[in-house]
Design a protein around this motif. Structure first.
Motif, PDB file in Angstrom:
ATOM      1  N   SER A  10     -52.430   7.459  12.534  1.00 53.35           N
ATOM      2  CA  SER A  10     -51.393   7.284  13.553  1.00 53.35           C
ATOM      3  C   SER A  10     -51.975   6.674  14.825  1.00 53.35           C
ATOM      4  N   SER A  11     -51.143   5.893  15.489  1.00 52.56           N
ATOM      5  CA  SER A  11     -51.497   5.377  16.808  1.00 52.56           C
ATOM      6  C   SER A  11     -50.558   5.963  17.862  1.00 52.56           C
ATOM      7  N   ALA A  12     -49.402   6.484  17.424  1.00 56.37           N
ATOM      8  CA  ALA A  12     -48.457   7.112  18.344  1.00 56.37           C
ATOM      9  C   ALA A  12     -47.538   8.049  17.565  1.00 56.37           C
ATOM     10  N   ILE A  13     -47.235   9.178  18.189  1.00 59.49           N
ATOM     11  CA  ILE A  13     -46.242  10.109  17.662  1.00 59.49           C
ATOM     12  C   ILE A  13     -45.329  10.431  18.830  1.00 59.49           C
ATOM     13  N   LYS A  14     -44.045  10.143  18.669  1.00 61.38           N
ATOM     14  CA  LYS A  14     -43.084  10.298  19.761  1.00 61.38           C
ATOM     15  C   LYS A  14     -41.942  11.206  19.332  1.00 61.38           C
ATOM     16  N   ALA A  15     -41.464  12.028  20.264  1.00 60.73           N
ATOM     17  CA  ALA A  15     -40.280  12.848  20.022  1.00 60.73           C
ATOM     18  C   ALA A  15     -39.088  11.921  19.831  1.00 60.73           C
ATOM     19  N   ALA A  16     -38.224  12.264  18.858  1.00 66.04           N
ATOM     20  CA  ALA A  16     -37.047  11.444  18.578  1.00 66.04           C
ATOM     21  C   ALA A  16     -35.801  12.318  18.469  1.00 66.04           C
ATOM     22  N   GLY A  17     -35.815  13.428  19.169  1.00 65.80           N
ATOM     23  CA  GLY A  17     -34.707  14.374  19.108  1.00 65.80           C
ATOM     24  C   GLY A  17     -35.208  15.708  18.595  1.00 65.80           C
ATOM     25  N   PRO A  18     -34.354  16.723  18.626  1.00 68.51           N
ATOM     26  CA  PRO A  18     -34.778  18.052  18.167  1.00 68.51           C
ATOM     27  C   PRO A  18     -35.243  18.034  16.700  1.00 68.51           C
ATOM     28  N   GLY A  19     -36.481  18.449  16.487  1.00 64.93           N
ATOM     29  CA  GLY A  19     -37.021  18.510  15.135  1.00 64.93           C
ATOM     30  C   GLY A  19     -37.321  17.165  14.506  1.00 64.93           C
ATOM     31  N   LYS A  20     -37.332  16.120  15.306  1.00 64.43           N
ATOM     32  CA  LYS A  20     -37.561  14.769  14.772  1.00 64.43           C
ATOM     33  C   LYS A  20     -38.657  14.058  15.563  1.00 64.43           C
ATOM     34  N   LEU A  21     -39.460  13.319  14.843  1.00 64.36           N
ATOM     35  CA  LEU A  21     -40.526  12.523  15.444  1.00 64.36           C
ATOM     36  C   LEU A  21     -40.493  11.125  14.860  1.00 64.36           C
ATOM     37  N   THR A  22     -41.009  10.179  15.620  1.00 66.37           N
ATOM     38  CA  THR A  22     -41.261   8.833  15.103  1.00 66.37           C
ATOM     39  C   THR A  22     -42.764   8.643  15.123  1.00 66.37           C
ATOM     40  N   VAL A  23     -43.312   8.296  13.964  1.00 66.66           N
ATOM     41  CA  VAL A  23     -44.754   8.125  13.811  1.00 66.66           C
ATOM     42  C   VAL A  23     -45.051   6.648  13.601  1.00 66.66           C
ATOM     43  N   THR A  24     -46.019   6.148  14.324  1.00 67.63           N
ATOM     44  CA  THR A  24     -46.444   4.750  14.221  1.00 67.63           C
ATOM     45  C   THR A  24     -47.941   4.738  13.945  1.00 67.63           C
ATOM     46  N   GLY A  25     -48.381   3.781  13.131  1.00 64.56           N
ATOM     47  CA  GLY A  25     -49.806   3.682  12.854  1.00 64.56           C
ATOM     48  C   GLY A  25     -50.130   2.589  11.873  1.00 64.56           C
ATOM     49  N   LYS A  26     -51.329   2.665  11.334  1.00 65.70           N
ATOM     50  CA  LYS A  26     -51.824   1.644  10.404  1.00 65.70           C
ATOM     51  C   LYS A  26     -51.946   2.248   9.009  1.00 65.70           C
ATOM     52  N   LEU A  27     -51.305   1.571   8.062  1.00 67.40           N
ATOM     53  CA  LEU A  27     -51.367   1.942   6.655  1.00 67.40           C
ATOM     54  C   LEU A  27     -52.271   0.941   5.955  1.00 67.40           C
ATOM     55  N   THR A  28     -53.263   1.457   5.219  1.00 65.34           N
ATOM     56  CA  THR A  28     -54.190   0.592   4.487  1.00 65.34           C
ATOM     57  C   THR A  28     -54.140   0.956   3.014  1.00 65.34           C
ATOM     58  N   ILE A  29     -53.800  -0.033   2.204  1.00 64.73           N
ATOM     59  CA  ILE A  29     -53.789   0.123   0.748  1.00 64.73           C
ATOM     60  C   ILE A  29     -54.475  -1.108   0.166  1.00 64.73           C
ATOM     61  N   LYS A  30     -55.435  -0.861  -0.675  1.00 67.37           N
ATOM     62  CA  LYS A  30     -56.138  -1.941  -1.377  1.00 67.37           C
ATOM     63  C   LYS A  30     -56.711  -2.981  -0.408  1.00 67.37           C
ATOM     64  N   GLY A  31     -57.207  -2.492   0.731  1.00 68.25           N
ATOM     65  CA  GLY A  31     -57.834  -3.357   1.719  1.00 68.25           C
ATOM     66  C   GLY A  31     -56.871  -4.100   2.620  1.00 68.25           C
ATOM     67  N   LYS A  32     -55.585  -3.987   2.390  1.00 68.44           N
ATOM     68  CA  LYS A  32     -54.570  -4.644   3.229  1.00 68.44           C
ATOM     69  C   LYS A  32     -54.057  -3.641   4.246  1.00 68.44           C
ATOM     70  N   VAL A  33     -53.968  -4.085   5.503  1.00 67.55           N
ATOM     71  CA  VAL A  33     -53.559  -3.198   6.593  1.00 67.55           C
ATOM     72  C   VAL A  33     -52.228  -3.685   7.156  1.00 67.55           C
ATOM     73  N   GLN A  34     -51.309  -2.734   7.368  1.00 70.32           N
ATOM     74  CA  GLN A  34     -50.026  -3.059   7.990  1.00 70.32           C
ATOM     75  C   GLN A  34     -49.696  -2.010   9.038  1.00 70.32           C
ATOM     76  N   ASP A  35     -49.070  -2.478  10.132  1.00 71.60           N
ATOM     77  CA  ASP A  35     -48.518  -1.560  11.120  1.00 71.60           C
ATOM     78  C   ASP A  35     -47.204  -1.042  10.566  1.00 71.60           C
ATOM     79  N   VAL A  36     -47.018   0.278  10.618  1.00 68.80           N
ATOM     80  CA  VAL A  36     -45.801   0.897  10.105  1.00 68.80           C
ATOM     81  C   VAL A  36     -45.270   1.904  11.120  1.00 68.80           C
ATOM     82  N   SER A  37     -43.990   2.176  11.044  1.00 67.56           N
ATOM     83  CA  SER A  37     -43.346   3.177  11.880  1.00 67.56           C
ATOM     84  C   SER A  37     -42.268   3.836  11.039  1.00 67.56           C
ATOM     85  N   PHE A  38     -42.173   5.163  11.122  1.00 73.49           N
ATOM     86  CA  PHE A  38     -41.214   5.870  10.279  1.00 73.49           C
ATOM     87  C   PHE A  38     -40.846   7.207  10.900  1.00 73.49           C
ATOM     88  N   PRO A  39     -39.655   7.698  10.580  1.00 77.11           N
ATOM     89  CA  PRO A  39     -39.226   8.995  11.118  1.00 77.11           C
ATOM     90  C   PRO A  39     -39.731  10.142  10.249  1.00 77.11           C
TER      91      PRO A  39
END
Length: 181
Positions: free
Chosen positions: A103-132
């Protein structure tokens, strides 16, 4: 002077006590991949994952998470298929034994909810992702649940003849249910 140093020390200790690395319960924690094969939904679980969550409910912005998944541990319910997905065309587990998320950031997104942002690496490929994700207390334990949709071909999962998405869809959802002890 000594009083202010003591006060600062106590304040630092109390602030540090708010965040804690959560030890995950492997028996109750799961990470799975959901995809369609010949247009039929398939859910398969990763048997080995190392998940570290440093979570502070009072200030989620100070929280962090990292995940390492053993790519050869994907269980499709058949030993031969499990060996197949570890091969070069799929996860190439010999060269890329781990898929990771940091993760590079974890933010509150309402009661009991967060938005997580970071770098996902699979098979040497890196992507920025964000998900609740959702987070809740359950019997004194923290429970984190979420889903991250990805495109497998963006990570070269399914090379050669397997690039054709007619047999195995490009869309994959990584689902997780993490229970802290």
């Amino acid at each position: 002077m000594k009083k202010s140093a003591l006060l600062v020390s106590l304040l630092a200790v109390s602030l540090a006590a708010g965040a804690a690395v959560i030890k995950t319960d492997p028996a109750k924690t799961s990470v799975s991949a959901v995809f369609k094969q010949m247009n039929v939904p398939v859910e398969s679980k990763f048997k080995k994952a190392n998940i570290v969550i440093d979570y502070n409910a009072a200030t989620p912005d100070s929280s962090k998470a990292s995940v390492e998944i053993d790519t050869a541990s994907l269980d499709l319910g058949d030993a031969e298929m499990n060996k197949e997905v570890a091969k070069k065309e799929w996860f190439n587990s010999a060269q890329f034994p781990k898929a990771t998320f940091v993760s590079s950031a974890i933010k509150a997104a309402g009661p009991g909810k967060l938005t997580v942002t970071g770098k996902l690496t699979i098979k040497g490929k890196v992507q920025d992702v964000s998900f609740p994700i959702s987070v809740k207390a359950d019997g004194g334990k923290q429970v984190f649940e979420g889903a991250l949709p990805i495109k497998r071909l963006a990570f070269n999962v399914g090379e050669g003849e397997w690039k054709d998405t007619g047999m195995v869809a490009d869309e994959v959802t990584i689902k997780f249910h993490v229970v802290g002890q």
